[in-house]
Design an enzyme around this catalytic site. Structure first.
Site, PDB file in Angstrom:
ATOM      1  N   CYS A  29      -0.093  -2.393  -0.067  1.00  0.00           N
ATOM      2  CA  CYS A  29       1.041  -1.510  -0.379  1.00  0.00           C
ATOM      3  C   CYS A  29       0.896  -0.902  -1.783  1.00  0.00           C
ATOM      4  O   CYS A  29       1.110  -1.598  -2.769  1.00  0.00           O
ATOM      5  CB  CYS A  29       2.333  -2.323  -0.268  1.00  0.00           C
ATOM      6  SG  CYS A  29       3.797  -1.505  -0.898  1.00  0.00           S
ATOM      7  N   CYS A  32       4.008  -1.127  -3.958  1.00  0.00           N
ATOM      8  CA  CYS A  32       4.233  -2.489  -4.463  1.00  0.00           C
ATOM      9  C   CYS A  32       3.509  -2.683  -5.790  1.00  0.00           C
ATOM     10  O   CYS A  32       4.047  -3.292  -6.718  1.00  0.00           O
ATOM     11  CB  CYS A  32       3.750  -3.524  -3.454  1.00  0.00           C
ATOM     12  SG  CYS A  32       4.627  -3.487  -1.875  1.00  0.00           S
TER      13      CYS A  32
END
Length: 104
Positions: A29, A32
């Site tokens: 991700c 993230c």
């Protein structure tokens, strides 16, 4: 920042004496990775008021499923064992703090 697993989630989050901001993240991700340094700053600056923790979405699917985590990053703020705020997606620090401030 505390690293959470299914084994320590209840003790570290649900039984905590202060609010806990939990970052649900994954290696794949990119957003993230963008929010991680911001969370480190919040942990340092607001550590007396809130605990900041992270849990790997892929390694702990039962926790993610229990709290309905469908997209990453998702930040859940727990107080007294209950989710009091959920933030989806990466946000700048000032916007994250604006969302968190009423609860910490």
């Amino acid at each position: 920042m505390i690293t959470l697993t299914a084994e320590n989630f209840e003790e570290q989050v649900l039984r905590s004496g202060k609010p806990v901001l939990v970052d649900f993240w994954a290696e794949w991700c990119p957003s993230c990775r963008m929010v991680a340094p911001v969370l480190e700053e919040i942990a340092e600056e607001y550590g007396d008021r809130v605990t900041v923790a992270s849990i790997n979405f892929d390694e702990n699917p039962e926790i993610a499923a229990k709290y309905g985590i469908l997209g990453l990053p998702t930040l859940n703020l727990y107080r007294d064992g209950e989710v009091v705020q959920q933030i989806r997606g990466a946000k700048p620090k000032r916007l994250l703090l604006a969302d968190l401030e009423p609860h910490i």
